[in-house]
Design an enzyme around this catalytic site. Structure first.
Site, short mmCIF file in Angstrom:
data_model
loop_
_atom_site.label_atom_id
_atom_site.label_comp_id
_atom_site.label_asym_id
_atom_site.label_seq_id
_atom_site.Cartn_x
_atom_site.Cartn_y
_atom_site.Cartn_z
N GLU A 1 39.39 47.87 42.98
CA GLU A 1 38.12 47.29 42.51
C GLU A 1 36.95 47.59 43.44
O GLU A 1 35.82 47.75 42.99
CB GLU A 1 38.26 45.77 42.31
N HIS B 1 43.85 34.67 35.62
CA HIS B 1 43.33 35.59 34.60
C HIS B 1 42.53 34.85 33.53
O HIS B 1 42.41 35.33 32.41
CB HIS B 1 44.47 36.34 33.90
#
Lengths: 327, 325
Positions: free
Chosen positions: A62, A131
């Protein structure tokens, strides 16, 4: 083909594709966005149409994704970077908090960073605590980022166009629970200017301010309450920065009552900012206290029954509105 | 390098050394606030690399980046004005010592979060590749950055995408106050990691401007041909401590003495003399650098501070800072 449903997830890919067709400097990067077409199927068709030269699969990195997007944006490209789940923004938070939003300011205007970071946000699908978060507020705390969170397919397309064309960095939150929802396909060159809230439903008794997932939820609540004779106006903010407080204050001139509905935890939520501006500049417009319906300050639990306990529901919104109208 | 090129490189290093001395003195006299991270001793890395790059190539540096900004064409006057919070500063006094940037010269910034700029340099190289511009990007970083995740993510991405980027480590032996070997699992903090990314690496004398120039020129050529990134570990030494708060008493005296005898200015001067450049010619360049920096100090001192309204400009591309409508 007019009967084919145009979903929110279709709208993400369509919105990106429209911009890629009109501007060769728009390129995409992210995990599994190419041949795999995105884990949420929000990049379907892009790799096929634009090829590996414009749609780049990345490693699970990321920091590299967002850092490289920044470097590319500084040097003539308009990258659209995908961070798969918004929870993972934490892995590249340095770029969103320290690098991207400050580059222009601390160089005295020498550098612009025209990029979009897209990410799947929010709960409702049972993905568990790592999530499922609604994290727009993380970005709200950082001067220098623009924040978009659409609630319907047409807005996804129109706001995507505005986000990609923006010379400022935009964090674009796509709500997971809305991906399967559908709506009309917007006309060609549909652009929704950043910082323009929409009145999603007109009403006269209470103003409900909502964002992304809480817009359809608030509209359902408004529908139910219409049967009880309560007229609810629902405002879809669409963006958190720029924040359209003019539309909110104008609505309160008509309704004099305010409920803010946000999925994120109450503590530090964007609703607090909306409420503080109303208290500061629109206090005399109010005939009742302000109510905030927000997430609880707990990690998002897994089970549906537990999740419903801690994030806004239609029942929680109708209850808040009823109490306000009775005040 | 021709004798003339080497003479120019030497003069640039003298200019940087003098500017760093000025930054130090101005800090001690209270005219520079915050902190400074001086690069005295590292000049050959910045100057050698810049001499090997094209004017439109991209450079990304760290909070210890005065030398890179100057080597890329920022003037001593605008750098010192920035350090002294003057409106004529390189970044209009919104950046400060740790953020010297001169975008018009390809100096795309000094970044004060360790390692953060390596993925950005990869991204600028990706952009150059996408545009087919033939440009390369260079990330200068310290040995301490090699233990940051962004270092590893950037190297891997640059390698798998075969990007025209050079990663240039200024290994000055200390990660802030701590010897790098005390906190790093390999003896060569940058170069020893390159194999993990299938990337060629070179360990070089970072105090010899000619060696840096040759190495960077070779790596840049390789990158321009489409053969991907290179990692360069340039061994060098700080003349000062980590920052103005650090007298660097933790360094062994014999180590300091050994490195001070290998000063990049002396190395270049010896090379010039070996090439037959006269001491008078060298002394003339020394005098010109001194005069430039003296004039820069005076001009920066006389420049006004920024107007308070400047605090609210340049958050957004339209020049403003409004967060709501």
């Amino acid at each position: 083909m007019a009967d084919v449903k145009f979903t929110y997830r279709d709208a993400v890919a369509e919105g990106i594709a429209r911009e890629m067709r009109r501007d060769p400097s728009v390129v995409c990067l992210g995990e599994d966005i190419g041949a795999a077409e995105g884990v949420f199927k929000t990049t379907v068709g892009l790799f096929k149409e634009f090829g590996p030269g414009r749609v780049w699969d990345t490693p699970i990195s990321e920091q590299a994704i967002v850092g490289a997007a920044m470097g590319a944006a500084m040097t003539g490209m308009r990258p659209v970077a995908e961070i798969m789940f918004s929870d993972f923004l934490a892995c590249c938070w340095d770029y969103l908090a320290n690098e991207i939003p400050k580059a222009r300011y601390m160089t005295g205007g020498q550098v612009t960073v025209p990029l979009v970071v897209r990410t799947a946000n929010g709960g409702g699908l049972g993905f568990g605590a790592q999530h499922s978060q609604a994290v727009e507020n993380w970005a709200l705390a950082v001067p220098g980022l623009k924040i978009v969170a659409p609630s319907n397919p047409a807005d996804v397309v129109g706001l995507m166009a505005a986000a990609i064309r923006s010379d400022d960095p935009v964090v674009f939150f796509e709500h997971k629970a809305l991906l399967a929802g559908s709506g009309p396909r917007p006309p060609d060159d549909h652009v929704v200017e950043l910082g323009q809230a929409a009145v999603a439903r007109e009403g006269t008794d209470v103003t409900v301010v909502a964002l992304a997932s809480t817009v359809p939820l608030s509209l359902k609540a408004a529908e139910q309450l219409a049967g009880e004779g309560i007229s609810v106006e629902v405002i879809d903010l669409r963006c958190l920065i720029p924040l359209d407080m003019r539309t909110v204050l104008r609505s309160l001139e008509r309704t004099s009552r305010l409920v803010v509905v946000e999925e994120n935890p109450y503590q530090g939520g964007w609703g607090g900012t909306v409420v503080s501006v109303v208290a500061d500049e629109g206090f005399e417009l109010l005939d009742a206290p302000i109510k905030r319906v927000a997430g609880a300050n707990v990690p998002l639990p897994f089970a549906d029954s537990l999740e419903a306990e801690v994030i806004p529901t239609v029942d929680k919104v109708t209850e808040a509105i009823r109490r306000l109208t009775a005040y | 390098m021709t004798p003339d090129e080497l003479l120019d490189a030497y003069a640039e290093m003298v200019l940087i050394r003098r500017t760093e001395k000025a930054a130090h003195d101005l800090f001690m006299s209270g005219l520079v606030k915050g902190t400074t991270h001086l690069a005295a001793g590292h000049e050959a890395v910045a100057v050698g690399a810049s001499a090997a790059l094209h004017p439109d190539d991209y450079v990304f540096a760290t909070y210890r980046g005065h030398h890179h900004a100057l080597a890329r064409g920022a003037t001593p006057e605008e750098c010192l004005a920035e350090l002294m919070s003057r409106s004529t500063g390189l970044c209009q006094a919104k950046g400060g010592s740790m953020h010297l940037t001169k975008a018009s010269k390809g100096m795309l910034g000094s970044y004060a979060i360790v390692g953060a700029h390596l993925p950005m340099a990869a991204g600028a190289a990706w952009s150059a590749k996408l545009r087919g511009s033939g440009q390369v990007a260079v990330a200068f970083f310290g040995d301490g950055a090699t233990n940051i995740g962004a270092f590893h993510e950037a190297l891997n991405l640059a390698a798998v995408w075969s990007l025209p980027v050079l990663f240039v480590c200024e290994n000055n032996l200390y990660m802030e106050y701590t010897p790098i070997e005390a906190v790093t699992a390999v003896p060569n903090p940058a170069a020893d990691r390159a194999a993990g990314y299938n990337m060629p690496a070179e360990i070089i004398d970072g105090n010899d401007v000619v060696v840096v120039w040759e190495t960077v020129a070779r790596a840049a050529e390789r990158a321009r041909k489409g053969d991907g990134p290179t990692l360069i570990e340039a061994q060098t030494y700080r003349h000062f401590g980590h920052s103005r708060a650090d007298p660097a008493k933790y360094r062994p005296a014999d180590e300091v003495e050994r490195w001070m005898k290998h000063d990049p200015l002396d190395v270049a001067r010896a090379r010039l003399e070996a090439l037959g450049v006269s001491p008078d010619t060298i002394a003339e360049r020394d005098r010109r650098a001194a005069a430039t920096v003296d004039a820069a100090i005076a001009a920066a001192k006389n420049a006004p501070e920024p107007e308070p309204a400047m605090a609210f400009t340049d958050v957004w591309a339209d020049g403003g800072a409004a967060w709501r409508t």
